[in-house]
Scaffold this active site. Structure first.
Site, PDB file in Angstrom:
ATOM      1  N   LYS A   3       4.739  -6.052   5.884  1.00 14.35           N
ATOM      2  CA  LYS A   3       4.114  -4.862   6.463  1.00 14.35           C
ATOM      3  C   LYS A   3       4.511  -3.647   5.649  1.00 14.35           C
ATOM      4  O   LYS A   3       5.691  -3.356   5.475  1.00 14.35           O
ATOM      5  CB  LYS A   3       4.545  -4.697   7.919  1.00 14.35           C
ATOM      6  CG  LYS A   3       4.041  -3.416   8.554  1.00 14.35           C
ATOM      7  CD  LYS A   3       4.266  -3.395  10.046  1.00 14.35           C
ATOM      8  CE  LYS A   3       3.879  -2.047  10.619  1.00 14.35           C
ATOM      9  NZ  LYS A   3       4.046  -1.998  12.065  1.00 14.35           N
ATOM     10  N   GLU A  22      10.056 -11.582   2.042  1.00 12.48           N
ATOM     11  CA  GLU A  22       9.902 -11.243   3.466  1.00 12.48           C
ATOM     12  C   GLU A  22       9.319 -12.423   4.250  1.00 12.48           C
ATOM     13  O   GLU A  22       9.842 -12.788   5.308  1.00 12.48           O
ATOM     14  CB  GLU A  22       8.975 -10.022   3.638  1.00 12.48           C
ATOM     15  CG  GLU A  22       9.600  -8.687   3.246  1.00 12.48           C
ATOM     16  CD  GLU A  22      10.530  -8.121   4.318  1.00 12.48           C
ATOM     17  OE1 GLU A  22      10.757  -8.791   5.349  1.00 12.48           O
ATOM     18  OE2 GLU A  22      11.044  -7.003   4.121  1.00 12.48           O
ATOM     19  N   LYS A  60      -0.083  -6.803   6.251  1.00 12.93           N
ATOM     20  CA  LYS A  60      -0.665  -5.608   6.864  1.00 12.93           C
ATOM     21  C   LYS A  60      -0.389  -4.392   6.008  1.00 12.93           C
ATOM     22  O   LYS A  60       0.767  -4.215   5.606  1.00 12.93           O
ATOM     23  CB  LYS A  60      -0.033  -5.432   8.244  1.00 12.93           C
ATOM     24  CG  LYS A  60      -0.442  -4.195   8.983  1.00 12.93           C
ATOM     25  CD  LYS A  60       0.321  -4.075  10.257  1.00 12.93           C
ATOM     26  CE  LYS A  60      -0.037  -2.745  10.884  1.00 12.93           C
ATOM     27  NZ  LYS A  60       0.841  -2.375  11.931  1.00 12.93           N
TER      28      LYS A  60
HETATM   29  C1  PBG Z   1       4.060  -0.694  15.153  1.00 13.67           C
HETATM   30  C2  PBG Z   1       2.662  -0.936  14.735  1.00 13.67           C
HETATM   31  C3  PBG Z   1       1.845  -0.079  13.984  1.00 13.67           C
HETATM   32  C4  PBG Z   1       0.610  -0.721  13.855  1.00 13.67           C
HETATM   33  C5  PBG Z   1       0.698  -1.933  14.522  1.00 13.67           C
HETATM   34  N1  PBG Z   1       1.981  -2.051  15.039  1.00 13.67           N
HETATM   35  C6  PBG Z   1       2.101   1.292  13.486  1.00 13.67           C
HETATM   36  C7  PBG Z   1       3.173   1.574  12.518  1.00 13.67           C
HETATM   37  O1  PBG Z   1       3.804   0.685  11.933  1.00 13.67           O
HETATM   38  O2  PBG Z   1       3.409   2.759  12.320  1.00 13.67           O
HETATM   39  C8  PBG Z   1      -0.584  -0.158  13.132  1.00 13.67           C
HETATM   40  C9  PBG Z   1      -1.881  -0.818  13.419  1.00 13.67           C
HETATM   41  C10 PBG Z   1      -3.069  -0.074  12.926  1.00 13.67           C
HETATM   42  O3  PBG Z   1      -2.994   0.926  12.198  1.00 13.67           O
HETATM   43  O4  PBG Z   1      -4.169  -0.512  13.276  1.00 13.67           O
HETATM   44  N2  PBG Z   1       4.219  -0.949  16.525  1.00 13.67           N
END
Ligand code: PBG
Length: 321
Positions: free
Chosen positions: A190, A229, A244
């Site tokens: 991520k 990771e 992601k």
């Molecule tokens: C953290 C989380 C995020 C997203 C999903 N889970 C935000 C972040 O890491 O700041 C983002 C998902 C999206 O932008 O659609 N709980």
């Protein structure tokens, strides 16, 4: 080369990639203490749901054949430890049990597992006095959240906070409490992305003191550390891993899907959805066509499934069941 492109049937016959309704996971937001669904201005067509409307939406997804949903909660009150995240009476826990009793068994019910929606400082973990996130102290909070979500009926918990050791901590807690059937979808690779902007509106999160998540999420300039990771997460017990965002990281999706023998999800995030919607609203692109092309590209790169705000819309278009 054109002989195999002549007709739609020929093109279907030789297509290497197909996007199916079965590939889709719909993110849903449920907000505490509202009477009717609230539109999210930066995510046209997406709502903060009430406890009632989130169940209606889950039923609609079942009707469309979408195989999974992932829940995010927007609590009324936030605090330093994000206590709402593990409250048995917290908004996500209540929504999980409502959805499970309404449509359990017909759709996979996942819960995003993080603290940022519940903390007053907006970070994904506990914050030390010096303002930095305390990785190890956060792990026991994640374990508590996992237990609350599993008890409420989550079939899959999806830790998204990027704390080192989070999958092992959660797996240990779940197994220790008799939830050995609860699966873990790890947000494994991520990135600290600017594409999460609309999501922060959706969950009403702003990070204190103009902070960011670069201390714990990955640097967009790096691909190779994604392999470490995901392999750490698989070794710690992740049943599935995720990359992601998606489109700017197709190289990562491709490398990860070749490297690990577990299903690889990709999160087509809020900013990716919002850009398509915004251009389509101006008449600059055909939004539905671009959505299909984007999601198809994510599959082509190697994703097993895609979390996307387009899930219901695309299921309506391709509706292949
Ligand atoms: C953290 C989380 C995020 C997203 C999903 N889970 C935000 C972040 O890491 O700041 C983002 C998902 C999206 O932008 O659609 N709980």
């Amino acid at each position: 080369m054109q002989r195999l492109r002549r007709t739609s049937a020929l093109r279907r016959l030789v297509a290497e990639t197909t996007l199916s309704v079965d590939d889709l996971v719909a993110p849903l937001f449920v907000r505490e203490a509202i009477d009717s669904p609230e539109p999210i201005s930066s995510l046209p067509g997406v709502f903060q749901h009430t406890l009632g409307s989130v169940v209606v939406e889950a039923r609609r997804l079942v009707g469309l054949g979408v195989p999974a949903l992932i829940l995010f909660g927007v609590p009324e009150r936030k605090d330093a430890t994000g206590s709402g995240a593990s409250d048995p009476d917290g908004i996500v826990q209540r929504a999980l049990s409502a959805i499970r009793s309404a449509v359990g068994g017909e759709i996979v019910v996942m819960a995003d597992l993080c603290l940022d929606e519940y903390t007053d400082h907006g970070h994904c973990g506990l914050v030390r006095r010096d303002g930095r996130v305390d990785n190890d102290a956060t792990l026991s909070r994640y374990a508590e959240v996992a237990l609350a979500q599993a008890a409420a009926g989550a079939e899959v918990v999806a830790p998204s906070g990027m704390m080192d050791g989070q999958v092992a901590a959660i797996r240990g807690a779940l197994d220790g409490a008799g939830y050995s059937e609860t699966a873990i979808l790890a947000y494994a690779a991520k990135y600290a992305s600017a594409l999460y902007g609309p999501f922060r509106e959706a969950v009403a999160v702003s990070i204190a003191d103009g902070g960011d998540r670069r201390g714990y999420q990955q640097d967009p300039r790096n691909a190779r550390e994604s392999l470490l990771e995901v392999s750490l997460d698989v070794a710690e017990g992740a049943d599935m891993v995720m990359v992601k965002p998606a489109l700017a990281y197709l190289d990562v999706i491709s490398a990860v899907s070749r490297a690990v023998p577990v299903p690889v999800g990709a999160y087509h995030v809020s900013g990716e959805y919002a850009m398509v919607k915004a251009a389509a609203e101006r008449g600059w692109i055909d939004g539905a066509a671009v959505a299909l092309e984007h999601l198809g590209a994510i599959k082509r790169a190697g994703a097993s499934f895609i979390l996307t705000y387009f899930a219901a819309e695309v299921a309506e278009v391709i509706g292949d069941r």
